[in-house]
Design a protein around this motif. Structure first.
Motif, mmCIF file in Angstrom:
data_model
loop_
_atom_site.group_PDB
_atom_site.id
_atom_site.type_symbol
_atom_site.label_atom_id
_atom_site.label_comp_id
_atom_site.label_asym_id
_atom_site.label_seq_id
_atom_site.Cartn_x
_atom_site.Cartn_y
_atom_site.Cartn_z
ATOM 1 N N ARG A 1 0.836 -1.207 0.000
ATOM 2 C CA ARG A 1 0.000 0.000 0.000
ATOM 3 C C ARG A 1 0.863 1.246 0.000
ATOM 4 O O ARG A 1 2.001 1.231 0.444
ATOM 5 C CB ARG A 1 -0.868 0.049 1.262
ATOM 6 C CG ARG A 1 -1.932 -0.984 1.295
ATOM 7 C CD ARG A 1 -2.740 -0.864 2.581
ATOM 8 N NE ARG A 1 -3.809 -1.838 2.557
ATOM 9 C CZ ARG A 1 -4.957 -1.645 1.921
ATOM 10 N NH1 ARG A 1 -5.188 -0.506 1.310
ATOM 11 N NH2 ARG A 1 -5.874 -2.593 1.902
ATOM 12 N N CYS A 2 0.276 2.334 -0.462
ATOM 13 C CA CYS A 2 0.967 3.614 -0.402
ATOM 14 C C CYS A 2 0.938 4.107 1.041
ATOM 15 O O CYS A 2 -0.138 4.222 1.625
ATOM 16 C CB CYS A 2 0.308 4.637 -1.316
ATOM 17 S SG CYS A 2 1.030 6.277 -1.130
ATOM 18 N N PRO A 3 2.098 4.388 1.617
ATOM 19 C CA PRO A 3 2.109 4.837 3.012
ATOM 20 C C PRO A 3 1.419 6.190 3.181
ATOM 21 O O PRO A 3 0.963 6.522 4.268
ATOM 22 C CB PRO A 3 3.599 4.947 3.340
ATOM 23 C CG PRO A 3 4.282 5.053 2.019
ATOM 24 C CD PRO A 3 3.423 4.324 1.031
ATOM 25 N N ASP A 4 1.317 6.969 2.101
ATOM 26 C CA ASP A 4 0.703 8.295 2.230
ATOM 27 C C ASP A 4 -0.783 8.302 1.913
ATOM 28 O O ASP A 4 -1.507 9.163 2.387
ATOM 29 C CB ASP A 4 1.405 9.293 1.297
ATOM 30 C CG ASP A 4 2.814 9.559 1.767
ATOM 31 O OD1 ASP A 4 3.030 9.490 3.001
ATOM 32 O OD2 ASP A 4 3.688 9.803 0.933
ATOM 33 N N CYS A 5 -1.212 7.400 1.057
ATOM 34 C CA CYS A 5 -2.595 7.481 0.569
ATOM 35 C C CYS A 5 -3.469 6.331 1.022
ATOM 36 O O CYS A 5 -4.666 6.327 0.745
ATOM 37 C CB CYS A 5 -2.631 7.545 -0.953
ATOM 38 S SG CYS A 5 -1.628 8.862 -1.628
ATOM 39 N N ASP A 6 -2.898 5.314 1.686
ATOM 40 C CA ASP A 6 -3.693 4.186 2.159
ATOM 41 C C ASP A 6 -4.328 3.350 1.057
ATOM 42 O O ASP A 6 -5.214 2.569 1.324
ATOM 43 C CB ASP A 6 -4.847 4.671 3.069
ATOM 44 C CG ASP A 6 -4.394 4.785 4.511
ATOM 45 O OD1 ASP A 6 -3.245 4.405 4.774
ATOM 46 O OD2 ASP A 6 -5.191 5.224 5.345
ATOM 47 N N ALA B 1 3.394 1.542 -8.171
ATOM 48 C CA ALA B 1 3.104 2.972 -8.250
ATOM 49 C C ALA B 1 1.786 3.282 -7.574
ATOM 50 O O ALA B 1 0.844 2.492 -7.620
ATOM 51 C CB ALA B 1 3.055 3.422 -9.706
ATOM 52 N N CYS B 2 1.739 4.433 -6.943
ATOM 53 C CA CYS B 2 0.498 4.916 -6.357
ATOM 54 C C CYS B 2 -0.208 5.788 -7.386
ATOM 55 O O CYS B 2 0.351 6.784 -7.830
ATOM 56 C CB CYS B 2 0.764 5.716 -5.084
ATOM 57 S SG CYS B 2 -0.736 6.497 -4.451
ATOM 58 N N HIS B 3 -1.417 5.396 -7.757
ATOM 59 C CA HIS B 3 -2.127 6.171 -8.781
ATOM 60 C C HIS B 3 -2.768 7.438 -8.212
ATOM 61 O O HIS B 3 -3.331 8.233 -8.937
ATOM 62 C CB HIS B 3 -3.163 5.296 -9.486
ATOM 63 C CG HIS B 3 -2.526 4.405 -10.510
ATOM 64 N ND1 HIS B 3 -3.227 3.714 -11.452
ATOM 65 C CD2 HIS B 3 -1.224 4.116 -10.740
ATOM 66 C CE1 HIS B 3 -2.386 3.025 -12.217
ATOM 67 N NE2 HIS B 3 -1.179 3.248 -11.797
ATOM 68 N N HIS B 4 -2.658 7.603 -6.895
ATOM 69 C CA HIS B 4 -3.120 8.854 -6.304
ATOM 70 C C HIS B 4 -2.031 9.902 -6.331
ATOM 71 O O HIS B 4 -2.223 11.016 -6.777
ATOM 72 C CB HIS B 4 -3.527 8.636 -4.843
ATOM 73 C CG HIS B 4 -4.950 8.255 -4.675
ATOM 74 N ND1 HIS B 4 -5.969 9.116 -4.969
ATOM 75 C CD2 HIS B 4 -5.520 7.112 -4.244
ATOM 76 C CE1 HIS B 4 -7.115 8.505 -4.726
ATOM 77 N NE2 HIS B 4 -6.869 7.292 -4.303
ATOM 78 N N CYS B 5 -0.843 9.553 -5.805
ATOM 79 C CA CYS B 5 0.161 10.585 -5.556
ATOM 80 C C CYS B 5 1.417 10.378 -6.384
ATOM 81 O O CYS B 5 2.317 11.213 -6.371
ATOM 82 C CB CYS B 5 0.533 10.625 -4.082
ATOM 83 S SG CYS B 5 1.469 9.201 -3.525
ATOM 84 N N GLY B 6 1.516 9.268 -7.111
ATOM 85 C CA GLY B 6 2.668 9.100 -7.983
ATOM 86 C C GLY B 6 3.874 8.456 -7.309
ATOM 87 O O GLY B 6 4.901 8.235 -7.939
HETATM 88 ZN ZN ZN Z 1 0.115 7.713 -2.650
#
Ligand code: ZN
Ligand code: ADP
Ligand code: ZN
Length: 729
Positions: free
Chosen positions: A446-451, A464-469
């Motif tokens: 998981r993205c540690p910043d966006c959950d 890759a996180c599709h929220h924050c890149g």
């Molecule tokens: Zn993210």
């Protein structure tokens, strides 16, 4: 009274004195030069009224040459700011001549102008002349790129796309393979989107249903305007009805706006408009360069173009005496802007039409429940060529092996490949696979910043996180249990691509999604690549189901048709439903027999069963009933407020405070939340959902509550983002 708008985001109405010499020009809508301290900034006259305060006023420095913004559009911007609780300046900018990059300049004779945006100068365009003269293989590849783009490209774009240099292009021009010529940016917007002007053609005789629909539109136009729904399956001849309505508007000296979800996907529509209506068409969308935009804007404002084709923002085009707005594929989510001001082009069209006595035609095979419920309806019940709607086969993916391509889909593709035909395959998600999952303990990256779960991409292999890149390498062992079995789980478009290449090697795979379709002209090139003779699969996200008129497609498939159902939100059912029906509409036009395959993990879901039977009326009647039972729009209005910031406790406190204040300030409105949202880019977020009979019951008190707290929120680094009529909730 003046409103200042400038690049620094001033959003204030200020008073200025109007010097005698400028009195005639400084009318509402005029662009003016306002002294502000030592600076001169661009402003718009929003009214001429006695000053609101005492004291000496600074005089205006000048009026910018050019026509004032029509009062109708000024009014529209003001309404938008009130309705959406948005900054007036941001709303006004949508109706001003595009000035990106332009600067205020005082000419030698003392008059003012906004300088033309960069890029207005001539630019070099490469045109294919004689590809056979391209000497080397590398140069032939350059010629191929040019050919795939329709024969002409700005030289700079060609260098980038073909990975070559100007020197090579000059050498190729020397060989006679191509011609390099300076062209004014001027006509580029149209030619870049649609190539040279097509040969004129005339309308086919309309069938009875089309005649009735066009008649109803014309009648409404003559009776002072209104809204209507044109419901017709793909291929039923809706576009012919639009064209006839535009012609009728023209006969009455009135202009038209045609809105489409994505202009790059509708090159046929542009060429049909040009072939039928001749010159006088402008195009309008966010991918135009500032110079192209300024040019198209000028053509419309000067009356050189009376028909505007474009995406969402074209609803603001300064078409004089607007008589008709067509909203094609009216169900498409892209009509709502995802950023301030969060306007909905469908609603803006209706509002503008009310002011100008225009008709808004909402066209779709799968209209939104609110449109279905509220608008008088014209129906085109059959395809214009008489072909039947294809049968849809639903594949229960729980009964299939691992992998995103089921056996029936593989068989259908094989058969199509054998006949030299084409297929479109829709994969709702991008990337190689949904996520990286540990088979031992169930850990998910998981993205540690966006959950949110990270998406695994191949080439290069990464998460890759599709929220924050955010990007991460794919772990070799599980960080939780140290097991080594990290599996890819799910079906992103890149994963499907790999599976297709393996299972159906005889078919070229053209992938069109957010990653591959980025950049100017990319979509057109991918479509041209797909249209080349020979078996091919167009694989992509929702985009591919929007493509208007793809040739020789005999197989259409969705690998995860029920994916939208996995999102919470009151529109998830209709999204899944329209995806299936729209997809079926893309295949088997012009009489070719078609095979439509819908893979689903929940094949019994209502959206899947009714979608696969093309049971639009039954589905929509059910959705309207459901919305009524749950008091959802259009039976109520929603406003969503997202409270967010870096300081978690401050966000929680602000959200609670806001909810409490709204419960007091709007006692008749329902207040839901605050509800936790996924963290996004490291920020804590909470959402409030407000519900009332009319949105002003919410927005008026909300504005007061937010104004009261503005300073405190700013100090705490907390933002409150207001979305009136949210599309997801
Ligand atoms: Zn993210
Ligand atoms: P839609 O916009 O509903 O998808 P189109 O207007 O693109 O439908 O029509 C589908 C096809 O049928 C087009 O090729 C169009 O030229 C053709 N067509 C539409 N109306 C007629 C008609 N009345 N007579 C003959 N062909 C028609
Ligand atoms: Zn594990």
């Amino acid at each position: 009274m003046l409103l200042l708008v400038d690049a620094r985001g001033l959003d204030r109405i200020l008073d200025y004195a109007v010097p005698d010499g400028l009195s005639e020009e400084a009318v509402p809508g005029a662009l003016v030069v306002c002294p502000l301290g030592p600076r001169r900034v661009l402003g718009v006259v929003v009214g001429r009224e006695p000053p609101t305060h005492e004291g000496r006023l600074a005089p205006l420095a000048g009026v910018v040459e050019g026509r004032p913004v029509p009062e109708e559009l000024l009014e529209l911007a003001g309404w938008m700011a009130r309705y959406h609780l948005a900054p007036v300046a941001a709303c006004l900018r949508l109706v001003l001549p595009p000035g990106d990059g332009g600067r205020l300049r005082r000419r030698d004779d003392g008059t003012w102008e906004v300088t033309a945006p960069p890029g207005t100068r001539e630019r070099l365009v490469a045109r294919l002349a004689d590809p056979a003269r391209a000497g080397t293989a590398r140069r032939r590849a350059v010629a191929d790129t040019l050919a795939a783009a329709g024969g002409a490209l700005p030289a700079a774009d060609l260098c980038r796309d073909a990975g070559t240099t100007m020197a090579t292009l000059r050498a190729m021009a020397g060989e006679g393979a191509l011609v390099l010529a300076g062209e004014r940016q001027a006509s580029d917007a149209l030619t870049a989107a649609g190539g040279p002007a097509p040969a004129p053609n005339s309308a086919p005789p309309l069938n009875d249903e089309q005649t009735a629909a066009a008649g109803a539109i014309t009648e409404a136009m003559d009776a002072g305007g209104g809204n209507l729904l044109l419901h017709g399956v793909t291929g039923s001849g809706k576009t012919e009805v639009y064209l006839e309505a535009i012609r009728q508007a023209r006969l009455r000296g009135r202009g038209s706006i045609v809105l489409v979800p994505e202009i790059a996907l509708t090159p046929q529509l542009l060429s049909r408009l040009r072939a039928r209506l001749g010159p006088g068409i402008a195009i309008w969308h966010s991918a135009l360069s500032p110079a192209e935009r300024a040019h198209e804007h000028r053509r419309v404002r000067d009356g050189e173009a009376d028909v505007v084709l474009g995406a969402r923002s074209a609803v603001f085009a300064p078409v004089a005496d607007l008589g008709l707005v067509v909203v094609d594929e009216e169900h498409d989510p892209s009509y709502k802007q995802d950023g301030a001001p969060r306007y909905d082009a469908r609603q803006v069209a209706a509002r503008r039409a009310r002011a100008t006595g225009a008709v808004v035609v909402h066209g779709s095979a799968t209209p939104r429940p609110e449109t279905w419920h509220a608008l008088p309806r014209q129906t085109l019940s059959r395809r214009a060529d008489g072909s039947a709607l294809p049968r849809v086969e639903v594949v229960d993916m729980r009964m299939q092996g691992a992998g995103p391509v089921s056996r029936p889909l593989a068989r259908a593709l094989h058969a199509a490949a054998g006949r030299g035909e084409k297929a479109i395959v829709l994969a709702s998600r991008r990337g190689f696979s949904l996520m990286a999952l540990c088979r031992g303990c169930g850990w998910i990256a998981r993205c540690p910043d966006c959950d949110v779960a990270l998406v695994q991409h191949e080439r290069p292999r990464r998460l890759a996180c599709h929220h924050c890149g955010l990007e991460r390498p794919v772990p070799g062992v599980c960080p939780e249990c140290h097991g080594a079995e990290i599996a890819r789980q799910g079906t992103g478009s890149q994963g499907v691509e790999a599976a297709l290449r393996r299972l159906v090697p005889g078919m070229r795979v053209v992938r069109m999604d957010g990653s591959s379709a980025r950049g100017r002209g990319a979509v057109a090139r991918l479509l041209a690549e797909f249209a080349r003779p020979g078996p091919a699969v167009l694989l992509g996200t929702q985009m591919v189901a929007k493509g208007h008129d793809l040739p020789d497609v005999t197989v259409a498939a969705a690998v995860d048709a029920d994916a939208p159902l996995q999102h919470a939100g009151f529109r998830s059912e209709e999204r899944a439903f329209s995806l299936i029906v729209q997809l079926a509409g893309r295949a088997g036009r012009r009489g070719e027999p078609a095979h439509v395959i819908v893979q689903a993990y929940e094949p019994a879901a209502r959206a899947v069963t009714l979608g696969s039977r093309h049971a639009v009326a039954e589905f929509l009647d059910g959705e309207v009933a459901r919305r009524r039972a749950h008091d959802l729009p259009p039976f109520s209005r929603l406003v969503r407020v997202v409270v967010e910031g870096d300081d978690g406790p401050a966000v929680l406190a602000a959200a609670d405070d806001l909810a409490g204040a709204m419960r007091l300030a709007a006692p008749r409105a329902g207040v839901l939340g605050p509800a936790p949202l996924h963290r996004l880019r490291g920020r804590t977020r909470r959402a409030l959902l407000l519900r009332a009979g009319v949105s002003s019951e919410i927005t008026a008190p909300l504005r007061a509550v937010l104004d009261d707290r503005a300073a405190g929120l700013r100090r705490a680094g907390v933002r409150a983002v207001v979305d009136v009529d949210p599309q997801e909730a």
